[in-house]
Design an enzyme around this catalytic site. Structure first.
Site, short mmCIF file in Angstrom:
data_model
loop_
_atom_site.label_atom_id
_atom_site.label_comp_id
_atom_site.label_asym_id
_atom_site.label_seq_id
_atom_site.Cartn_x
_atom_site.Cartn_y
_atom_site.Cartn_z
N TYR A 1 -12.64 6.68 -12.71
CA TYR A 1 -12.77 5.43 -11.94
C TYR A 1 -13.44 4.35 -12.79
O TYR A 1 -12.91 3.24 -12.94
CB TYR A 1 -13.60 5.73 -10.69
CG TYR A 1 -13.76 4.57 -9.74
CD1 TYR A 1 -12.66 3.98 -9.12
CD2 TYR A 1 -15.03 4.07 -9.44
CE1 TYR A 1 -12.83 2.92 -8.23
CE2 TYR A 1 -15.20 3.03 -8.54
CZ TYR A 1 -14.10 2.45 -7.94
OH TYR A 1 -14.26 1.41 -7.06
N ASP B 1 0.85 -1.20 0.00
CA ASP B 1 0.00 0.00 0.00
C ASP B 1 0.88 1.24 0.00
O ASP B 1 1.98 1.22 0.56
CB ASP B 1 -0.91 0.01 1.25
CG ASP B 1 -2.22 0.71 1.00
OD1 ASP B 1 -2.19 1.93 0.75
OD2 ASP B 1 -3.27 0.05 1.02
P1 NAD Z 1 -9.68 2.10 0.11
O1 NAD Z 1 -9.37 3.44 -0.45
O2 NAD Z 1 -9.99 2.03 1.56
O3 NAD Z 1 -8.55 1.06 -0.23
C1 NAD Z 1 -7.74 1.14 -1.38
C2 NAD Z 1 -6.30 1.05 -0.93
O4 NAD Z 1 -5.44 1.11 -2.07
C3 NAD Z 1 -5.89 2.21 -0.01
O5 NAD Z 1 -5.30 1.72 1.16
C4 NAD Z 1 -4.90 3.02 -0.85
O6 NAD Z 1 -3.93 3.67 -0.06
C5 NAD Z 1 -4.33 1.93 -1.75
N1 NAD Z 1 -3.78 2.46 -3.00
C6 NAD Z 1 -4.38 3.29 -3.89
N2 NAD Z 1 -3.55 3.54 -4.92
C7 NAD Z 1 -2.41 2.84 -4.68
C8 NAD Z 1 -1.19 2.68 -5.37
N3 NAD Z 1 -0.96 3.30 -6.54
N4 NAD Z 1 -0.23 1.89 -4.83
C9 NAD Z 1 -0.43 1.25 -3.64
N5 NAD Z 1 -1.58 1.36 -2.94
C10 NAD Z 1 -2.55 2.14 -3.46
O7 NAD Z 1 -10.91 1.53 -0.76
P2 NAD Z 1 -11.75 0.19 -0.56
O8 NAD Z 1 -13.15 0.58 -0.36
O9 NAD Z 1 -11.10 -0.69 0.41
O10 NAD Z 1 -11.63 -0.44 -2.01
C11 NAD Z 1 -10.74 -1.50 -2.31
C12 NAD Z 1 -10.96 -1.95 -3.74
O11 NAD Z 1 -12.30 -2.43 -3.90
C13 NAD Z 1 -10.76 -0.84 -4.75
O12 NAD Z 1 -10.10 -1.37 -5.88
C14 NAD Z 1 -12.16 -0.43 -5.11
O13 NAD Z 1 -12.23 0.07 -6.42
C15 NAD Z 1 -12.92 -1.73 -4.96
N6 NAD Z 1 -14.34 -1.50 -4.66
C16 NAD Z 1 -14.72 -1.06 -3.41
C17 NAD Z 1 -16.06 -0.84 -3.16
C18 NAD Z 1 -16.57 -0.39 -1.80
O14 NAD Z 1 -17.79 -0.23 -1.63
N7 NAD Z 1 -15.74 -0.18 -0.80
C19 NAD Z 1 -17.01 -1.03 -4.18
C20 NAD Z 1 -16.57 -1.43 -5.42
C21 NAD Z 1 -15.24 -1.68 -5.65
#
Ligand code: NAD
Length: 319
Positions: free
Chosen positions: A152, A38
Site C-alpha cells: 500500500y 468501481d
Molecule cells: P474503500 O475501500 O471504501 O474505497 C475504495 C474503492 O475503490 C472501493 O469501492 C473499491 O471497490 C474500489 N476499487 C479498488 N480497486 C479498484 C479497481 N482496480 N478498479 C475499480 N475500483 C477499485 O476505501 P476508502 O477509505 O474510501 O479510500 C478511498 C481512497 O482514499 C483510497 O485510495 C485510499 O487509499 C485513500 N485513503 C483513505 C483513507 C481513509 O482513512 N479512509 C486514508 C488515506 C487514504
C-alpha cells in the site's frame, strides 16, 4: 465544496467506496455530473444506493487497472480506487500495487485526453512510521519497502511520483491529497480502528487494541476529508497537500471516547501490535489552510457521535 463548481462532469474512480461516496455526493450537490467507476473489490453498492436515483449520477462497473474509458468527456478525474485498510491490502496485495500503478496511469490518461484536472487520493502512509512529528509535506517518510504494509505505502508513493512525472510531461493539471485516517458513517468495521471499536462497543464485546494503545492517530470526519479533496480539485495547486485533522489522540483514549458516546460497558483488550504500525500520526495542515483555505470542521466527539448513531441503526449495512 461551495454550492457551485467550475467543473461540469467528473470521473470518480473508487466512487463506490467509503470516501468515494462522500466525494460523489458533494460533487452532485455542487451541480457536477458524476461518473463513478468501481469494481466493488472492497466497496459496496449500498454506499451509493442513495445516489443511484439522483439525476447526474452514472455508475460504471470496471477494473481501473485494466484499460477503461468514460462515456463522453470529463473535466475532473478524482482517482480514489484502491484497497485502503490493512486486511484488504493483505488480501489484495497485487491488486493494490496494480491499481496504484496501472490504475493511476489509466486515470491520468483519461485526464490527459479530456484536458481534465486530476486529483490523486494518496495517504499519510507515504510517511511510513514517521521520524518527524507532526508530518508536513516536506517530510519524505520512513517506509519499509518490503514490510507487511509496503504494498500500500509503496503503491501510493509510486502513484505520487507517477502523477507528478505525468503531469509535467503531458501538461496535465494534477493535485495530490495525502489523506490521514478518516472515519464516518458507512465505514466498514474490519481493519479500521474507529468503526471496529464502534461495532465492538455496540455488540458489548471487548474493544481490541493492538499493542499498548499509546500509538496516536488524528481522525478526520469523512465529510471534511471529501471537502478537502474537492478543495484541491477546485484549486490549481500541484504539490501534495495533507488532508487530516490535527486533533491527535491515543488509540486508548479513542477507545474510551467510543465507550462514552455509545454508552457501552465493554472492556478494553490488548493484543499483539501490528507489524510496522506507526507510533505517531498527526498532520501539519498549514499548507491546506494557506493554499486552499481548508480545515476540518467536525470535532472528534461530534463525529464519533454521528458515526455511532449511524452504526446503531438497524439498517446499518457495513458490507
Ligand atoms: P474503500 O475501500 O471504501 O474505497 C475504495 C474503492 O475503490 C472501493 O469501492 C473499491 O471497490 C474500489 N476499487 C479498488 N480497486 C479498484 C479497481 N482496480 N478498479 C475499480 N475500483 C477499485 O476505501 P476508502 O477509505 O474510501 O479510500 C478511498 C481512497 O482514499 C483510497 O485510495 C485510499 O487509499 C485513500 N485513503 C483513505 C483513507 C481513509 O482513512 N479512509 C486514508 C488515506 C487514504
Amino acid at each position: 465544496m461551495s454550492q457551485s463548481s467550475r467543473f461540469r462532469r467528473a470521473l470518480v474512480t473508487g466512487g463506490g467506496g467509503f470516501l468515494g461516496s462522500y466525494v460523489c455526493e458533494q460533487l452532485l450537490s455542487a451541480g457536477v455530473e458524476v461518473i463513478g467507476v468501481d469494481n466493488f473489490s472492497t466497496g459496496h453498492r449500498s454506499y451509493i444506493e442513495h445516489l443511484m436515483s439522483r439525476p447526474g449520477f452514472t455508475l460504471v462497473e470496471a477494473d481501473v487497472s485494466e484499460e477503461f474509458d468514460t462515456p463522453g468527456s470529463v473535466d475532473l478525474v478524482m482517482h480514489l480506487a484502491s484497497p485502503a485498510s490493512i486486511p484488504e491490502f493483505y488480501r489484495l496485495p497485487i491488486e493494490t500495487m496494480l491499481v496504484g500503478s496501472y490504475g493511476t496511469h489509466n486515470a491520468l490518461r483519461i485526464a490527459h485526453r479530456c484536458g481534465a484536472r486530476f486529483v490523486l487520493a494518496s495517504t499519510s502512509e507515504v510517511y511510513g512510521d514517521p521520524l518527524k512529528h507532526p508530518q508536513d509535506e516536506e517530510y519524505w517518510g520512513n517506509v519499509n519497502p518490503i514490510g507487511a504494509r509496503s504494498v500500500y505505502d509503496e503503491a501510493k508513493r509510486f502513484a505520487e511520483a507517477f502523477t507528478t512525472a505525468y503531469g509535467k510531461k503531458h501538461d496535465v493539471s494534477v493535485g495530490i491529497a495525502r489523506i490521514f485516517n478518516s472515519y464516518g458513517p458507512r465505514m466498514r468495521p474490519d481493519g479500521r480502528v474507529i468503526s471496529g471499536f464502534i461495532a465492538q462497543a455496540l455488540d458489548g464485546v471487548p474493544l481490541t487494541i493492538h499493542g499498548d494503545g499509546n500509538q496516536t492517530r488524528s481522525p478526520c470526519y469523512a465529510e471534511d476529508t471529501a471537502r478537502g479533496l474537492l478543495a484541491i480539485a477546485e484549486s490549481d495547486y500541484g504539490q501534495p497537500v495533507n488532508i487530516g485533522n490535527v486533533h491527535e489522540v491515543t488509540i486508548r483514549d479513542l477507545a474510551q471516547m467510543i465507550l462514552e458516546v455509545t454508552g457501552s460497558r465493554s472492556p478494553l483488550k490488548f493484543i499483539e501490535a501490528d507489524e510496522d504500525d506507526p507510533r505517531q500520526r498527526c498532520p501539519d495542515i498549514t499548507r491546506a489552510e494557506r493554499e486552499l483555505g481548508w480545515r476540518p470542521q467536525v470535532a472528534l466527539k461530534e463525529g464519533l457521535r454521528r458515526t455511532a448513531a449511524a452504526a446503531s441503526k438497524p439498517s446499518a449495512d457495513w458490507n
